[in-house]
Design a protein around this motif. Structure first.
Motif, short mmCIF file in Angstrom:
data_model
loop_
_atom_site.label_atom_id
_atom_site.label_comp_id
_atom_site.label_asym_id
_atom_site.label_seq_id
_atom_site.Cartn_x
_atom_site.Cartn_y
_atom_site.Cartn_z
N ALA A 6 0.83 -1.21 0.00
CA ALA A 6 0.00 0.00 0.00
C ALA A 6 0.87 1.26 0.00
O ALA A 6 0.55 2.22 -0.70
CB ALA A 6 -0.93 -0.01 1.20
N LEU A 7 1.94 1.27 0.77
CA LEU A 7 2.82 2.44 0.80
C LEU A 7 3.45 2.68 -0.58
O LEU A 7 3.54 3.82 -1.04
CB LEU A 7 3.92 2.26 1.84
CG LEU A 7 3.48 2.39 3.29
CD1 LEU A 7 4.63 2.02 4.21
CD2 LEU A 7 2.99 3.77 3.58
N GLY A 8 3.88 1.62 -1.23
CA GLY A 8 4.45 1.77 -2.57
C GLY A 8 3.42 2.23 -3.58
O GLY A 8 3.70 3.05 -4.45
N TYR A 9 2.21 1.72 -3.45
CA TYR A 9 1.14 2.11 -4.37
C TYR A 9 0.80 3.59 -4.20
O TYR A 9 0.68 4.33 -5.18
CB TYR A 9 -0.09 1.24 -4.09
CG TYR A 9 -1.26 1.54 -4.99
CD1 TYR A 9 -1.24 1.15 -6.32
CD2 TYR A 9 -2.38 2.20 -4.49
CE1 TYR A 9 -2.32 1.42 -7.14
CE2 TYR A 9 -3.45 2.46 -5.31
CZ TYR A 9 -3.43 2.07 -6.63
OH TYR A 9 -4.48 2.35 -7.44
N LEU A 13 1.30 6.81 -6.83
CA LEU A 13 0.25 7.75 -7.19
C LEU A 13 0.65 9.20 -6.89
O LEU A 13 0.19 10.12 -7.56
CB LEU A 13 -1.04 7.41 -6.45
CG LEU A 13 -1.75 6.14 -6.87
CD1 LEU A 13 -2.98 5.91 -6.02
CD2 LEU A 13 -2.13 6.20 -8.33
N GLY A 14 1.49 9.38 -5.90
CA GLY A 14 1.90 10.72 -5.52
C GLY A 14 2.92 11.35 -6.45
O GLY A 14 2.96 12.57 -6.59
N ILE A 15 3.74 10.55 -7.09
CA ILE A 15 4.80 11.08 -7.95
C ILE A 15 4.24 11.87 -9.13
O ILE A 15 4.62 13.03 -9.32
CB ILE A 15 5.74 9.94 -8.42
CG1 ILE A 15 6.51 9.40 -7.22
CG2 ILE A 15 6.71 10.45 -9.47
CD1 ILE A 15 7.27 8.14 -7.53
N PRO A 16 3.35 11.32 -9.96
CA PRO A 16 2.85 12.11 -11.09
C PRO A 16 2.07 13.36 -10.65
O PRO A 16 2.17 14.41 -11.28
CB PRO A 16 1.94 11.16 -11.85
CG PRO A 16 2.25 9.81 -11.36
CD PRO A 16 2.83 9.95 -10.01
N ILE A 46 9.59 4.29 -2.19
CA ILE A 46 9.44 3.09 -3.02
C ILE A 46 10.72 2.28 -3.06
O ILE A 46 10.71 1.05 -2.94
CB ILE A 46 8.97 3.48 -4.44
CG1 ILE A 46 7.56 4.05 -4.37
CG2 ILE A 46 9.02 2.29 -5.37
CD1 ILE A 46 7.10 4.70 -5.65
N ALA A 47 11.87 2.96 -3.18
CA ALA A 47 13.15 2.25 -3.21
C ALA A 47 13.41 1.55 -1.86
O ALA A 47 13.90 0.43 -1.85
CB ALA A 47 14.27 3.23 -3.51
N ALA A 48 13.06 2.20 -0.76
CA ALA A 48 13.25 1.58 0.55
C ALA A 48 12.35 0.37 0.71
O ALA A 48 12.77 -0.65 1.27
CB ALA A 48 12.98 2.60 1.65
N ILE A 49 11.13 0.47 0.24
CA ILE A 49 10.21 -0.67 0.34
C ILE A 49 10.73 -1.85 -0.46
O ILE A 49 10.69 -3.00 -0.01
CB ILE A 49 8.80 -0.25 -0.10
CG1 ILE A 49 8.19 0.69 0.91
CG2 ILE A 49 7.92 -1.46 -0.33
CD1 ILE A 49 6.94 1.37 0.45
N ILE A 50 11.24 -1.57 -1.65
CA ILE A 50 11.76 -2.65 -2.49
C ILE A 50 12.99 -3.27 -1.82
O ILE A 50 13.15 -4.49 -1.78
CB ILE A 50 12.09 -2.13 -3.90
CG1 ILE A 50 10.79 -1.82 -4.63
CG2 ILE A 50 12.91 -3.15 -4.68
CD1 ILE A 50 10.97 -1.09 -5.93
N ALA A 51 13.86 -2.42 -1.27
CA ALA A 51 15.06 -2.92 -0.61
C ALA A 51 14.71 -3.77 0.61
O ALA A 51 15.36 -4.78 0.88
CB ALA A 51 15.97 -1.76 -0.23
N LEU A 52 13.72 -3.32 1.38
CA LEU A 52 13.37 -4.06 2.61
C LEU A 52 12.56 -5.32 2.31
O LEU A 52 12.48 -6.20 3.17
CB LEU A 52 12.56 -3.15 3.53
CG LEU A 52 13.34 -2.02 4.18
CD1 LEU A 52 12.40 -1.10 4.93
CD2 LEU A 52 14.41 -2.56 5.09
#
Length: 54
Positions: A6-9, A13-16, A46-52
């Protein structure tokens, strides 16, 4: 309950939205810098979520 997914999602959505709003602001304005930092923060989240997740 917020999950990594959910945090990544929400970050995606926040980036664009932040980048689109930043383009509407005048160059060098504090609001534009804040929106650029928000977009960078979303990318870092997002990078932290992917790394973790590995």
């Amino acid at each position: 309950m917020l999950t990594y997914h959910a945090l990544g999602y929400y970050g995606l959505l926040g980036i664009p939205a932040a980048l689109a709003a930043a383009r509407l602001m005048p160059a060098g304005s504090p609001a534009r810098r804040a929106l650029a930092r928000a977009a960078l923060g979303a990318l870092l989240l997002i990078a932290a979520i992917i790394a973790l997740s590995y």
